[in-house]
Design a protein around this motif. Structure first.
Motif: not given
Length: 460
Positions: A37-61
């Protein structure tokens, strides 16, 4: 538009923190172990860290408005999935979808830059940062208030808020005309960078559970170490990279990011050093305040209130003195607060006072950091630069949390919690983080004064 964006970013923080007080109940409901259940706290920020730079580039594009609406649509889907979950894997899928909104700040900054006068951007960003800070406190308190009900009630409430955010984004944000550059997304580069992010963020989050010398932890760090240079070489050769690696050759881009990493590290420690400390049984440990989950959350209220007040004021200060000055003052306040806690943290008023000072520090440091980074790039690279900045901040938060968890574990006594010396060392480490942020900001200012360069006038 500004109110909508501030509300949306506050909801990002609420979605990340509201589940934390409910983890024990969900562990019992799903019949899962504490480690699972520790994954409940971890998985959202982990997904956010993976997608943040891509989201910025998607916004530019493709346009920042489209990225925001899509991300908050995923938040609705993920929250609904959490609310109706009957198993932990199903619930974690919902939490992973919720994590996509963590990477939306670059899109928010892009919208503010494109649709407001340059001077208004400072105040607007301060309001958005205020929303983020309030969301952290509100999320934990919301979870605490609803802990007497079935845990799914919290997610039904959040689903209503997320739906409201999507409606507000669709109706108040300006159209996407002129806010994107077109082009194509570098999928290979994005995949490589995701490997690096997972290899760094996952062991930082789970290292204290798995063991820092375990094969899984060390293996993930090796993956990150290999993926980073391979990714950098690929991006240097790609005509439209996900992240322009050349940005890191500019000290005026790197130094605010160093400050952001360090401030992120102090923020990552907030939960353990305020909420965690307050919940310790004083009659057994000799320190702590024997606070309930809801009472523990009250120690974040001064932080949330002062982030709100500071966020409303910091834009005006930045307009007069510049974002670098605001970043410096915020870093100094954060350092002072943790120095105070290093020396005195046994009384409630001391914790409440420090929480308030940290709140003002976060408001200044975060707003100044985002504005200063924006001044180093051209508008067509804004989303990319802010994405990198947000990722660096997230890495700092994960590093700070892992470092504090490791220190507290090293000072664990006969009881299942650290002795008071462990908390003293932890507060001192956060003070050091703040001092490094101060030093990098002063160096940034010295180099700028010496060279008279380093900023793009379009965003100043």
């Amino acid at each position: 538009m500004i109110v909508t964006l501030a509300f949306s970013e506050a909801l990002v923080a609420v979605s990340a923190t509201a589940a934390i007080p409910l983890i024990p109940k969900m562990s019992e409901s799903f019949g899962a172990s504490g480690a699972a259940t520790a994954w409940i706290a971890i998985i959202s920020p982990l997904m956010g860290g993976v997608t943040t730079p891509v989201m910025g580039r998607l916004g530019d594009t493709f346009g920042y408005r489209k990225v925001l609406v899509a991300a908050f649509g995923l938040l609705c889907v993920g929250t609904l999935l959490c609310a109706v979950s009957t198993s932990l894997p199903m619930f974690l899928c919902g939490r992973a979808l919720q994590g996509f909104v963590i990477g939306t700040l670059p899109a928010v900054v892009g919208i503010l830059r494109n649709h407001l006068e340059p001077k208004a951007v400072r105040s607007a960003l301060g309001i958005v940062v205020a929303g983020q800070g309030v969301g952290v406190g509100v999320g934990f308190i919301l979870g605490g208030l609803l802990q007497d009900y079935d845990w799914s009630v919290t997610f039904w409430v959040m689903l209503g808020l997320a739906t409201l955010a999507v409606i507000a984004l669709l109706t108040t944000l300006p159209g996407a005309s002129g806010e994107h550059t077109g082009g194509r997304l570098d999928l290979v580069g994005a995949a490589m960078f995701s490997c690096f992010c997972v290899g760094m963020l996952l062991p930082l989050s789970m290292g204290s559970t798995w063991g820092w010398s375990s094969p899984v932890t060390l293996g993930l760090f090796v993956i990150a170490a290999v993926a980073l240079p391979v990714w950098a070489v690929w991006e240097l050769r790609h005509p439209e990279p996900t992240v322009d690696v050349r940005l890191f050759s500019n000290p005026f881009f790197v130094l605010p990011n160093i400050a952001g990493f360090m401030i992120g590290a102090t923020c990552g420690a907030l939960f353990l050093l305020f909420v965690g400390y307050a919940s310790l049984p004083r009659e057994v440990a000799g320190f702590g305040f024997s606070a309930s989950i809801l009472q523990s959350g009250s120690f974040l209220v001064p932080d949330a209130v002062c982030v709100l007040i500071g966020g409303l004021l910091v834009g005006r200060i930045a307009a007069r003195r510049g974002p670098r000055f605001v970043l410096l003052v915020g870093s100094v306040l954060t350092s002072v607060a943790y120095l105070f806690l290093t020396l005195a943290h046994t009384e409630k008023w001391q914790m409440y006072l420090a929480s308030a000072v940290v709140g003002f520090g976060i408001a200044g440091a975060n707003t100044g950091m985002y504005l200063q980074v924006a001044r180093t790039v051209s508008p067509d690279r804004a989303g990319m630069a802010q994405g990198v900045n947000s990722l660096v901040y997230g890495l700092g938060s994960a590093t700070g949390s892992a470092a504090i968890a490791a220190i507290l574990a090293a000072h664990t006594n006969a009881f299942p919690f650290s002795d008071d010396r462990g908390y003293g060392v932890s507060y001192a480490l956060c003070f050091v983080f703040g001092i490094i942020a101060v030093g990098s900001t002063l160096l940034d200012g010295f180099l700028a004064k010496r060279s008279g360069a380093g900023e793009v006038s379009a965003t100043s």
